[in-house]
Design a protein around this motif. Structure first.
Motif, PDB file in Angstrom:
ATOM      1  N   ALA A 160      -7.664   9.717  -2.587  1.00  0.00           N
ATOM      2  CA  ALA A 160      -7.725  10.723  -1.528  1.00  0.00           C
ATOM      3  C   ALA A 160      -9.041  10.630  -0.770  1.00  0.00           C
ATOM      4  O   ALA A 160      -9.071  10.685   0.470  1.00  0.00           O
ATOM      5  N   ARG A 161     -10.140  10.463  -1.508  1.00  0.00           N
ATOM      6  CA  ARG A 161     -11.445  10.346  -0.841  1.00  0.00           C
ATOM      7  C   ARG A 161     -11.503   9.092   0.025  1.00  0.00           C
ATOM      8  O   ARG A 161     -12.042   9.126   1.146  1.00  0.00           O
ATOM      9  N   ALA A 162     -10.946   7.986  -0.465  1.00  0.00           N
ATOM     10  CA  ALA A 162     -10.959   6.746   0.311  1.00  0.00           C
ATOM     11  C   ALA A 162     -10.121   6.896   1.578  1.00  0.00           C
ATOM     12  O   ALA A 162     -10.488   6.375   2.644  1.00  0.00           O
ATOM     13  N   MET A 163      -9.005   7.597   1.488  1.00  0.00           N
ATOM     14  CA  MET A 163      -8.150   7.771   2.663  1.00  0.00           C
ATOM     15  C   MET A 163      -8.815   8.663   3.702  1.00  0.00           C
ATOM     16  O   MET A 163      -8.770   8.373   4.906  1.00  0.00           O
ATOM     17  N   VAL A 164      -9.451   9.745   3.251  1.00  0.00           N
ATOM     18  CA  VAL A 164     -10.145  10.621   4.200  1.00  0.00           C
ATOM     19  C   VAL A 164     -11.340   9.891   4.813  1.00  0.00           C
ATOM     20  O   VAL A 164     -11.612  10.019   6.016  1.00  0.00           O
ATOM     21  N   ALA A 168       0.053  13.430  -1.721  1.00  0.00           N
ATOM     22  CA  ALA A 168      -1.172  14.149  -2.103  1.00  0.00           C
ATOM     23  C   ALA A 168      -2.334  13.174  -2.248  1.00  0.00           C
ATOM     24  O   ALA A 168      -3.060  13.179  -3.241  1.00  0.00           O
ATOM     25  N   GLY A 169      -2.487  12.312  -1.267  1.00  0.00           N
ATOM     26  CA  GLY A 169      -3.571  11.336  -1.310  1.00  0.00           C
ATOM     27  C   GLY A 169      -3.447  10.375  -2.464  1.00  0.00           C
ATOM     28  O   GLY A 169      -4.435  10.018  -3.109  1.00  0.00           O
ATOM     29  N   LEU A 192       0.829  -1.195   0.000  1.00  0.00           N
ATOM     30  CA  LEU A 192       0.000   0.000   0.000  1.00  0.00           C
ATOM     31  C   LEU A 192       0.870   1.254   0.000  1.00  0.00           C
ATOM     32  O   LEU A 192       0.617   2.207  -0.757  1.00  0.00           O
ATOM     33  N   ALA A 193       1.898   1.271   0.836  1.00  0.00           N
ATOM     34  CA  ALA A 193       2.790   2.434   0.875  1.00  0.00           C
ATOM     35  C   ALA A 193       3.436   2.666  -0.485  1.00  0.00           C
ATOM     36  O   ALA A 193       3.510   3.805  -0.975  1.00  0.00           O
ATOM     37  N   THR A 194       3.886   1.591  -1.129  1.00  0.00           N
ATOM     38  CA  THR A 194       4.533   1.719  -2.433  1.00  0.00           C
ATOM     39  C   THR A 194       3.551   2.200  -3.492  1.00  0.00           C
ATOM     40  O   THR A 194       3.886   3.044  -4.329  1.00  0.00           O
ATOM     41  N   ALA A 195       2.324   1.682  -3.465  1.00  0.00           N
ATOM     42  CA  ALA A 195       1.323   2.092  -4.450  1.00  0.00           C
ATOM     43  C   ALA A 195       0.995   3.573  -4.309  1.00  0.00           C
ATOM     44  O   ALA A 195       0.815   4.281  -5.315  1.00  0.00           O
ATOM     45  N   LEU A 196       0.925   4.072  -3.073  1.00  0.00           N
ATOM     46  CA  LEU A 196       0.669   5.496  -2.859  1.00  0.00           C
ATOM     47  C   LEU A 196       1.847   6.335  -3.352  1.00  0.00           C
ATOM     48  O   LEU A 196       1.663   7.350  -4.036  1.00  0.00           O
ATOM     49  N   GLN A 197       3.054   5.904  -3.036  1.00  0.00           N
ATOM     50  CA  GLN A 197       4.238   6.667  -3.424  1.00  0.00           C
ATOM     51  C   GLN A 197       4.459   6.668  -4.923  1.00  0.00           C
ATOM     52  O   GLN A 197       5.019   7.624  -5.477  1.00  0.00           O
ATOM     53  N   ASP A 198       4.019   5.613  -5.607  1.00  0.00           N
ATOM     54  CA  ASP A 198       4.198   5.514  -7.059  1.00  0.00           C
ATOM     55  C   ASP A 198       2.988   6.000  -7.844  1.00  0.00           C
ATOM     56  O   ASP A 198       2.957   5.880  -9.067  1.00  0.00           O
ATOM     57  N   ALA A 199       1.975   6.535  -7.150  1.00  0.00           N
ATOM     58  CA  ALA A 199       0.767   7.032  -7.811  1.00  0.00           C
ATOM     59  C   ALA A 199       0.126   5.943  -8.678  1.00  0.00           C
ATOM     60  O   ALA A 199      -0.089   6.114  -9.874  1.00  0.00           O
ATOM     61  N   ARG A 200      -0.177   4.809  -8.039  1.00  0.00           N
ATOM     62  CA  ARG A 200      -0.840   3.691  -8.712  1.00  0.00           C
ATOM     63  C   ARG A 200      -2.181   3.470  -8.032  1.00  0.00           C
ATOM     64  O   ARG A 200      -2.325   2.663  -7.123  1.00  0.00           O
ATOM     65  N   GLN A 252       1.907   7.005  10.180  1.00  0.00           N
ATOM     66  CA  GLN A 252       2.374   6.628   8.851  1.00  0.00           C
ATOM     67  C   GLN A 252       1.345   6.975   7.789  1.00  0.00           C
ATOM     68  O   GLN A 252       1.683   7.505   6.725  1.00  0.00           O
ATOM     69  N   ARG A 253       0.074   6.693   8.060  1.00  0.00           N
ATOM     70  CA  ARG A 253      -0.937   6.975   7.035  1.00  0.00           C
ATOM     71  C   ARG A 253      -1.114   8.482   6.845  1.00  0.00           C
ATOM     72  O   ARG A 253      -1.359   8.955   5.738  1.00  0.00           O
ATOM     73  N   MET A 254      -0.969   9.251   7.945  1.00  0.00           N
ATOM     74  CA  MET A 254      -1.060  10.711   7.819  1.00  0.00           C
ATOM     75  C   MET A 254       0.090  11.248   6.974  1.00  0.00           C
ATOM     76  O   MET A 254      -0.098  12.080   6.072  1.00  0.00           O
ATOM     77  N   ALA A 255       1.308  10.781   7.274  1.00  0.00           N
ATOM     78  CA  ALA A 255       2.477  11.249   6.527  1.00  0.00           C
ATOM     79  C   ALA A 255       2.373  10.855   5.052  1.00  0.00           C
ATOM     80  O   ALA A 255       2.706  11.646   4.158  1.00  0.00           O
ATOM     81  N   LEU A 256       1.902   9.635   4.769  1.00  0.00           N
ATOM     82  CA  LEU A 256       1.773   9.188   3.388  1.00  0.00           C
ATOM     83  C   LEU A 256       0.746  10.009   2.626  1.00  0.00           C
ATOM     84  O   LEU A 256       0.925  10.324   1.448  1.00  0.00           O
ATOM     85  N   PHE A 257      -0.345  10.379   3.281  1.00  0.00           N
ATOM     86  CA  PHE A 257      -1.342  11.213   2.621  1.00  0.00           C
ATOM     87  C   PHE A 257      -0.725  12.536   2.193  1.00  0.00           C
ATOM     88  O   PHE A 257      -0.920  13.000   1.064  1.00  0.00           O
ATOM     89  N   ALA A 258       0.041  13.148   3.100  1.00  0.00           N
ATOM     90  CA  ALA A 258       0.678  14.430   2.777  1.00  0.00           C
ATOM     91  C   ALA A 258       1.750  14.260   1.715  1.00  0.00           C
ATOM     92  O   ALA A 258       1.797  15.009   0.733  1.00  0.00           O
TER      93      ALA A 258
END
Length: 537
Positions: free
Chosen positions: A386-390, A378-379, A341-349, A369-375
Motif C-alpha cells: 500500500a505504501r509503495a502504491m501511494v 486494499a493496497g 502485477l494485477a494478479t499479485a495484487l488480487q491474490d495478496a502476494r 486501473q491502478r486506482m481501481a486495483l488499490f481499492a
C-alpha cells in the motif's frame, strides 16, 4: 484476540454522558472471540451411526469466572436428534474470563458441537502384506469439487519414482470445474521425481500403522459438491483402495487423512500443485526456457504465496515482461508485467507485487486501473505494498468503480471497506489492524461512504478492528441511504453495544424492524439493556 484493549476506548465513549448506561452484566460476544477464550473441553462428540452426523448449534452462557452456567440447543439451526450429548459436552468447557471496559462480565455465545461417528474398520485385524518393491505402488488421487480444488494424481513406485499427473483431460465433473476454476493446480502435464528408500519405507510404515488393509473401502458423507480422495496401495497380488468423500464427517479414522497428507508430503506434490522453491529448478531441469511463452503461462498460472518462488525465480532469470499476453481477467492483450502485477495484487502476494512495482510496472499501468486495483485489493492487503502504491501516485481514497459488481462490496467502496471485510481479496488476512492503520496513516478516510452510504465501520464483526477504527477517528453519527446508523450494521451484541456507546443513533428500521425488535430477536442482551436504559423501546 485481546478484548482487554477495548478498555482503552472508555474515555472516548464517556465523552457524552447522554450515551452512557450502567455497565452491562451479560454481553453476546462474537463466536471467534469466544473460541479464542476457550481453555478446555471438546467440541466433538462421538455418536452411534444410528444418529445424524453434523453440527448442533448451542446458545451458551458463561459466567464472569469463565464457567458455563447454562446451555440451550438452538433447534431452529437444524435438527440432529437428541441435543443432550452436545449440551453435556458444552458443560465441560472452561474459558478465560471475559472483560469489558476492564470489568468482568458474563458472556453469551453461539457455539457448535460436531456429532461424529466413531472410527470404523472393515477388519481391524487384517494382515498387512509383505512388500514386493518390484510391484509396489502407492497412489493418491484428488478430484474436482464445486470450487478451486486441485485435481491430480500422484504415485510412488517401489524404486522411489514419483509420477505426478494433473487430471485436466479427465471427463465428468472436472470439465465444469475447470471452466470456472482452471484445474486447481499450478503445473500441467505429467512430471517425475525421485525419493530415497528411507522416505519410502517410512511411508509404508505409516500405512501399516493405520491398518490400511483393514479399512472400509469407502467412507462417504451425505453431502454434495466436495472433492473425492482415493488412496491406493498395491504390492504383489494384493491391492487396497480407500475412497474418502468427506469421510471425517462420518466414520473414517483420522489416520486416512493423515495418510493422504503424508503421500503428498513424501512425494513432494506441492511443487506441482501449489508451487514452492523446488518447482522452478525441477522445470528448468526438464528444459523450461525462462524466456518462452510456456514460462509466461506458468507465471500467470500462479495463485497464492506458494508460487512466489516460481515467479521471483523467473523474474531473476530474465523472463521478458513486455511480452504481450492475455491474462485470465484481462479483456485484451497486455504486457506480461502488467498482468502479473494485477494478479499479485488480487491474490495478496506482496513479494511479487513489490518486485514488479520496483521494476516500474505500476507506473506503466493506466491510472484508472491502478486506482481501481488499490481499492479492490486494499493496497494488495499489505502495508508495504500500500505504501509503495501511494508513493507511486495512487490516491489512498480511490474507489471501486460504481458500475462494477464486486461481490459483497458495493460500488464506491474504498480500500478501507475492503480491508475490514473477510469477504474480499484480504480474506486470508488474520489480523487486519496493521493494514487498516497503515491505510489511515497514508490518508485513507475512515469516514468515506460507499455507494450505499455506509462507512467502513458498517458490518465490522471484529471488536478489536472496530476499536482501531474508532480510535482512528471513525465517526458513529453517520447514516446510510436507508437512514440507519452503524449500529444496524451488525447483529453481534458486543459490536452493537460498542457503536451505541460511541454515539451511533439507535433510531431507524431494518426490514421494517426497529433496533429493540432486532435486539430481542437476535438475543442481544447488552444492546437491549442499553436501549432500555435510554428509554428506547
Amino acid at each position: 484476540m485481546n478484548l482487554l484493549r477495548l478498555g482503552l476506548l472508555a474515555p472516548l465513549w464517556l465523552l457524552s454522558s447522554a450515551q452512557t448506561a450502567p455497565d452491562p452484566q451479560v454481553i453476546g460476544f462474537p463466536s471467534a472471540v469466544v473460541e479464542a477464550h476457550r481453555l478446555s473441553g471438546s467440541t466433538t462428540v462421538i455418536v452411534p451411526p444410528s444418529r445424524h452426523a453434523g453440527q448442533v448449534e448451542l446458545q451458551v452462557m458463561i459466567d464472569a469466572a469463565g464457567k458455563v452456567s447454562d446451555v440451550r440447543a438452538d433447534k431452529s439451526a437444524g435438527d440432529f436428534g437428541d441435543p443432550a450429548p452436545a449440551i453435556a459436552a458444552a458443560r465441560q468447557w472452561t474459558f478465560r474470563p471475559f472483560e469489558y471496559r476492564g470489568r468482568p462480565v458474563a458472556a453469551l455465545a453461539t457455539m457448535w458441537v460436531d456429532y461424529r461417528f466413531g472410527p470404523a474398520w472393515a477388519d481391524p485385524q487384517a494382515a498387512f502384506p509383505a512388500i514386493d518393491y518390484d510391484t509396489l505402488r502407492i497412489e493418491l488421487s484428488r478430484s474436482a469439487c464445486f470450487g478451486p480444488c486441485p485435481v491430480y494424481t500422484v504415485s510412488i513406485a517401489g524404486d522411489g519414482t514419483v509420477t505426478y499427473r494433473d487430471d485436466s483431460d479427465e471427463e465428468g465433473a472436472g470439465v465444469v470445474h475447470r471452466i470456472f476454476n482452471r484445474n486447481g493446480t499450478l503445473v500441467s502435464g505429467t512430471h517425475h521425481a525421485k525419493i530415497d528408500r528411507a522416505a519410502l519405507d517410512g511411508l509404508i510404515e505409516k500405512f501399516r500403522a493405520a491398518r490400511f488393509f483393514g479399512l472400509k473401502k469407502e467412507y462417504q458423507a451425505p453431502i454434495t459438491d466436495s472433492p473425492t480422495y482415493a488412496l491406493r496401495f498395491s504390492t504383489g497380488a494384493q491391492s487396497m483402495e480407500v475412497v474418502d468423500y468427506v469421510g471425517r464427517m462420518v466414520d473414517m479414522p483420522e489416520a486416512v487423512t493423515a495418510l493422504e497428507e503424508e503421500v503428498d508430503r513424501v512425494s513432494g506434490s506441492a511443487r506441482w500443485v501449489k508451487g514452492d522453491e523446488t518447482t522452478l529448478p525441477a522445470l528448468l531441469a526438464e528444459g523450461l526456457d525462462p524466456h518462452s511463452l510456456a514460462a509466461a503461462d506458468l507465471a500467470l498460472g500462479v495463485h497464492g504465496p506458494g508460487g512466489d518462488a516460481v515467479v521471483l525465480g523467473l523474474l531473476a532469470a530474465g523472463m521478458p515482461l513486455d511480452r504481450m499476453v492475455r491474462g485470465a481477467q484481462a479483456p485484451k492483450a497486455e504486457p506480461l508485467g502488467l498482468s502479473l502485477l494485477a494478479t499479485a495484487l488480487q491474490d495478496a502476494r506482496p513479494k511479487v507485487a513489490l518486485a514488479l512495482i520496483e521494476r516500474g510496472w505500476l507506473t506503466k499501468m493506466p491510472v484508472p486501473q491502478r486506482m481501481a486495483l488499490f481499492a479492490q485489493t486494499a493496497g494488495g492487503c499489505d502495508p508495504a505494498v500500500a505504501r509503495a502504491m501511494v508513493a507511486a501516485g495512487v490516491d489512498p481514497n480511490a474507489r471501486i468503480p460504481a458500475t462494477e459488481d464486486f461481490g459483497f462490496l458495493d460500488g464506491g467502496s474504498t480500500a478501507l471497506h475492503v480491508a475490514r471485510t473477510r469477504y474480499s481479496a484480504c480474506r486470508e488476512l488474520e489480523d487486519r489492524g496493521p493494514l487498516v492503520r497503515a491505510l489511515i496513516a497514508l490518508g485513507a478516510d475512515p469516514n468515506a461512504a460507499d455507494g450505499e452510504g455506509e462507512t467502513p465501520i458498517y458490518g465490522i464483526e471484529d471488536p478489536d478492528l472496530l476499536a482501531t477504527f474508532l480510535a482512528s477517528g471513525a465517526r458513529t453519527d453517520v447514516k446510510d441511504q436507508n437512514g440507519n446508523g452503524p449500529a444496524f450494521g451488525s447483529w453481534t451484541d458486543l459490536i452493537a453495544l460498542m457503536l451505541l456507546e460511541a454515539g451511533a443513533d439507535p433510531r431507524g428500521k431494518e426490514d421494517g424492524k426497529t433496533l429493540p425488535m432486532i435486539a430481542k430477536e437476535k438475543n442481544m442482551p447488552a444492546t437491549r439493556a442499553w436501549l432500555e436504559a435510554h428509554g428506547i423501546r
